[in-house]
Write a protein that holds these residues in place. Sequence first.
Motif, PDB file in Angstrom:
ATOM      1  N   VAL A   1     -63.423  19.953  48.158  1.00  0.00           N
ATOM      2  CA  VAL A   1     -64.504  19.019  47.830  1.00  0.00           C
ATOM      3  C   VAL A   1     -64.722  19.003  46.318  1.00  0.00           C
ATOM      4  O   VAL A   1     -64.835  20.058  45.688  1.00  0.00           O
ATOM      5  CB  VAL A   1     -65.817  19.411  48.540  1.00  0.00           C
ATOM      6  N   THR A   2     -64.781  17.793  45.770  1.00  0.00           N
ATOM      7  CA  THR A   2     -65.124  17.598  44.357  1.00  0.00           C
ATOM      8  C   THR A   2     -66.529  16.998  44.287  1.00  0.00           C
ATOM      9  O   THR A   2     -66.784  15.923  44.836  1.00  0.00           O
ATOM     10  CB  THR A   2     -64.121  16.669  43.661  1.00  0.00           C
ATOM     11  N   VAL A   3     -67.452  17.699  43.619  1.00  0.00           N
ATOM     12  CA  VAL A   3     -68.865  17.302  43.576  1.00  0.00           C
ATOM     13  C   VAL A   3     -69.155  16.581  42.255  1.00  0.00           C
ATOM     14  O   VAL A   3     -68.765  17.056  41.179  1.00  0.00           O
ATOM     15  CB  VAL A   3     -69.777  18.540  43.715  1.00  0.00           C
ATOM     16  N   ARG A   4     -69.793  15.436  42.364  1.00  0.00           N
ATOM     17  CA  ARG A   4     -70.216  14.667  41.183  1.00  0.00           C
ATOM     18  C   ARG A   4     -71.684  14.257  41.365  1.00  0.00           C
ATOM     19  O   ARG A   4     -72.165  14.066  42.487  1.00  0.00           O
ATOM     20  CB  ARG A   4     -69.347  13.406  41.015  1.00  0.00           C
ATOM     21  N   ARG A   5     -72.390  14.099  40.242  1.00  0.00           N
ATOM     22  CA  ARG A   5     -73.788  13.661  40.296  1.00  0.00           C
ATOM     23  C   ARG A   5     -73.864  12.177  39.911  1.00  0.00           C
ATOM     24  O   ARG A   5     -73.353  11.781  38.858  1.00  0.00           O
ATOM     25  CB  ARG A   5     -74.654  14.486  39.353  1.00  0.00           C
ATOM     26  N   ARG A   6     -74.465  11.369  40.750  1.00  0.00           N
ATOM     27  CA  ARG A   6     -74.597   9.933  40.485  1.00  0.00           C
ATOM     28  C   ARG A   6     -75.721   9.666  39.472  1.00  0.00           C
ATOM     29  O   ARG A   6     -76.507  10.561  39.149  1.00  0.00           O
ATOM     30  CB  ARG A   6     -74.865   9.185  41.788  1.00  0.00           C
ATOM     31  N   LYS A   7     -75.776   8.444  39.017  1.00  0.00           N
ATOM     32  CA  LYS A   7     -76.779   8.072  38.007  1.00  0.00           C
ATOM     33  C   LYS A   7     -78.198   8.253  38.507  1.00  0.00           C
ATOM     34  O   LYS A   7     -79.113   8.549  37.734  1.00  0.00           O
ATOM     35  CB  LYS A   7     -76.564   6.624  37.565  1.00  0.00           C
ATOM     36  N   ASP A   8     -78.383   8.107  39.826  1.00  0.00           N
ATOM     37  CA  ASP A   8     -79.734   8.277  40.367  1.00  0.00           C
ATOM     38  C   ASP A   8     -80.073   9.739  40.639  1.00  0.00           C
ATOM     39  O   ASP A   8     -81.119  10.057  41.219  1.00  0.00           O
ATOM     40  CB  ASP A   8     -79.910   7.452  41.650  1.00  0.00           C
ATOM     41  N   GLY A   9     -79.153  10.683  40.259  1.00  0.00           N
ATOM     42  CA  GLY A   9     -79.402  12.116  40.438  1.00  0.00           C
ATOM     43  C   GLY A   9     -78.912  12.670  41.752  1.00  0.00           C
ATOM     44  O   GLY A   9     -78.966  13.894  41.990  1.00  0.00           O
TER      45      GLY A   9
ATOM     46  N   PHE B   1     -70.535  27.239  52.510  1.00  0.00           N
ATOM     47  CA  PHE B   1     -69.723  26.404  51.639  1.00  0.00           C
ATOM     48  C   PHE B   1     -70.535  25.209  51.134  1.00  0.00           C
ATOM     49  O   PHE B   1     -70.539  24.881  49.938  1.00  0.00           O
ATOM     50  CB  PHE B   1     -68.476  25.949  52.397  1.00  0.00           C
ATOM     51  N   LEU B   2     -71.285  24.550  52.033  1.00  0.00           N
ATOM     52  CA  LEU B   2     -72.120  23.408  51.643  1.00  0.00           C
ATOM     53  C   LEU B   2     -73.218  23.838  50.669  1.00  0.00           C
ATOM     54  O   LEU B   2     -73.518  23.127  49.701  1.00  0.00           O
ATOM     55  CB  LEU B   2     -72.737  22.759  52.875  1.00  0.00           C
ATOM     56  N   ARG B   3     -73.826  25.009  50.927  1.00  0.00           N
ATOM     57  CA  ARG B   3     -74.884  25.474  50.023  1.00  0.00           C
ATOM     58  C   ARG B   3     -74.336  25.739  48.622  1.00  0.00           C
ATOM     59  O   ARG B   3     -74.995  25.446  47.618  1.00  0.00           O
ATOM     60  CB  ARG B   3     -75.532  26.740  50.589  1.00  0.00           C
ATOM     61  N   SER B   4     -73.116  26.265  48.558  1.00  0.00           N
ATOM     62  CA  SER B   4     -72.523  26.520  47.239  1.00  0.00           C
ATOM     63  C   SER B   4     -72.193  25.211  46.525  1.00  0.00           C
ATOM     64  O   SER B   4     -72.290  25.120  45.291  1.00  0.00           O
ATOM     65  CB  SER B   4     -71.257  27.374  47.384  1.00  0.00           C
ATOM     66  N   LEU B   5     -71.829  24.157  47.286  1.00  0.00           N
ATOM     67  CA  LEU B   5     -71.514  22.868  46.670  1.00  0.00           C
ATOM     68  C   LEU B   5     -72.759  22.220  46.056  1.00  0.00           C
ATOM     69  O   LEU B   5     -72.666  21.468  45.073  1.00  0.00           O
ATOM     70  CB  LEU B   5     -70.904  21.921  47.714  1.00  0.00           C
ATOM     71  N   ARG B   6     -73.918  22.514  46.599  1.00  0.00           N
ATOM     72  CA  ARG B   6     -75.163  21.883  46.134  1.00  0.00           C
ATOM     73  C   ARG B   6     -75.662  22.482  44.816  1.00  0.00           C
ATOM     74  O   ARG B   6     -76.661  22.030  44.269  1.00  0.00           O
ATOM     75  CB  ARG B   6     -76.233  22.022  47.204  1.00  0.00           C
ATOM     76  N   MET B   7     -74.939  23.493  44.294  1.00  0.00           N
ATOM     77  CA  MET B   7     -75.376  24.148  43.065  1.00  0.00           C
ATOM     78  C   MET B   7     -75.018  23.345  41.817  1.00  0.00           C
ATOM     79  O   MET B   7     -75.472  23.656  40.720  1.00  0.00           O
ATOM     80  CB  MET B   7     -74.774  25.553  42.971  1.00  0.00           C
ATOM     81  N   GLY B   8     -74.144  22.323  41.955  1.00  0.00           N
ATOM     82  CA  GLY B   8     -73.824  21.506  40.789  1.00  0.00           C
ATOM     83  C   GLY B   8     -72.424  20.950  40.850  1.00  0.00           C
ATOM     84  O   GLY B   8     -71.680  21.140  41.832  1.00  0.00           O
ATOM     85  N   GLU B   9     -72.034  20.220  39.814  1.00  0.00           N
ATOM     86  CA  GLU B   9     -70.706  19.604  39.768  1.00  0.00           C
ATOM     87  C   GLU B   9     -69.628  20.684  39.716  1.00  0.00           C
ATOM     88  O   GLU B   9     -69.664  21.585  38.870  1.00  0.00           O
ATOM     89  CB  GLU B   9     -70.610  18.669  38.561  1.00  0.00           C
TER      90      GLU B   9
END
Length: 662
Positions: free
Chosen positions: A102-110, A71-79
Amino acid sequence: MEDILKEMKDILDQGISGYHQYVLTDPVHLEYASQNLCTLLGVCRKELLSDTQDLYAARVHPADLERYQRFLRSLRMGEQTASCRYRIRKKEGAFLYVNDTVTVRRRKDGTLCGSSVLSDITEVMEENAGLRFLDETIPCGFMKYTCEKQPRLTYMNRRMRELLRFSGTQAEEELFRDNIFLMIPVEERRRFALYLKRVRASDVPAAGELTLLRCDGSRAHVFGWVARCVNEQGEEEFQSVCMDMTERHRIHRARETRRYLQALSEVYDKIFEYDLGTEQVICRYSAGPSRFKWMENIPMQMEEATEKWIGDTVVPEDGERVRAFFRDFCSKRMEKQEGSPPQISYRAWSTEGRIREYRGIFLKMEGQISLYCCRRVPEQEETSALRSENLALRENLQELLMRFTDGIAAFEVKENRVRPLYASDNVCGFFGFAREEWLELMKKSTPIREFVARCALKYEDFAELLRKGEAEFSYMDLAAHRERRIRAVCSRKDGEEGQPGYVMLYSMEDKTEREEPGETERRVSIRTFGYFDVFVGERPIAFRNKKAKELFALLTDRRGGYVTSEEAIGFLWEEEPVSPVTLARYRKVALRLKNTLEEYGILEVMESVDGKRRIVPERVRCDLYDYLSGREEYARLFKGSYLANYSWGENTLAQLTGEMLY
């Protein structure tokens, strides 16, 4: 801004089971954990937060850890927003089921971060686990549908889909989703609608048998329950549980049809089965040399076969009238008069090449199936011969009983008076007379009301037997000293005043002392000398569960005595005490034994009362029981080995060995 964030976190702490925030960039770790998550797990924040490792993963159930990591590996694929269900361990050791969204967002620092909302679903999952257990052990279909006049299907489990033979296409589901009545045959819909109306009005579940239409066009016979409930949205709905009884119903119907045809064949020359559902006709019986003999038990197209029979045999003057009779019956336009079955008289060519008078009648079987029975009307000289035969039969009752093993009576009915001609002792007892009293009744005519006053049979029931030509009754079998259920078939119908009425009686129950053709296939034989095995006919039972087989062996060893749950546990799990765990385990074993016996159609060999179980010795054949009977022909059955599969059989083995030595 900090005050706003603090206020939002406080709201999250109060509104959900748990909230935490992931940093998904290597190394994966938690950077925030809500207070209610800490309370849920029984830990403090510092036990979950780390900059170098995922301390929260240590709380995941070992069996679910791989799923959690995927599940964590799939979350790391993007927003994205995704969910996963798994178990987490509290500090004191208990496990909880949670749903992690889990809602995934990318911060300004990547950096990828994930906001996790955790919901405690332990209660739901444990309830579902119980339902899964029931679904695996009890092969029941389950449905939910609305309480509307035209109910809509809202849920159907896998067992129900299998029962209805769903192929998995969307069209099938949509067909039943809009109107559940489409899975009910037309002739059953009114009865089903009355069931639903009664359940909704009384708020009491209803149970009964029903026929369902499968997706492939075949029919399933089920026994089920209907209950009215209120769903999670507060709306009324019906819930149904169904057990598939199709095979048992087929076997039972074939056995009853065979008996029924055997009785009717004593009265009628030809019997045809008309199935309005499939529009087929089958010749079930044809006496003597007949043009229909070669067609017996061969399905034929109904309209074509009926027209050919009428054209080939019925005289032209009566042909159109007979055609109209069958057209009206097949199109269900025929009106019954005073409940009488449809009847007709006509002239037709006999096999001898002569024109004879015939009478036919349609007798209802079940659903859309009826039997058309016809017989030739005796001519004057044949009637005289028949009366002579009656006198001969009256003088030789023993010969009569050999011809009709279940019982027979004959009597003349005229102007509401009856004069018995002859009867077997069982039938005399059925009407409430001793043999000597019956002989006196044969010398005179007696009013029908007076004749039936001494038995449990009502005058209206007796009159209905004469009117319809068939009925069912209960009577006391004097030879067996028990009550039996019988079907009566009478050759006399309304409109035949003065003609003798011949009544054939046959049992509606199985008889262990006299097996019919086909009953041998269901005879239960048990082998205890040597290794324990059970056979149905010549086929061994393949027990899927060893403990279920051992339980049946224990019941056999008790020879008809009841075995309590506690006693059974002491034998099946000799080194374990009686506890809620072993009781639950035993109930599961007993259920599997019941399912196995039911699968082989021999559930009647075991009885259950208040959690106690026993084998019914009269319904099985067992080498142990034969040996202990003391009869000489069974004296050599025991060779010194008994229930070699089970150590607890040594007690009985010692008794048997002692008797053998003695």
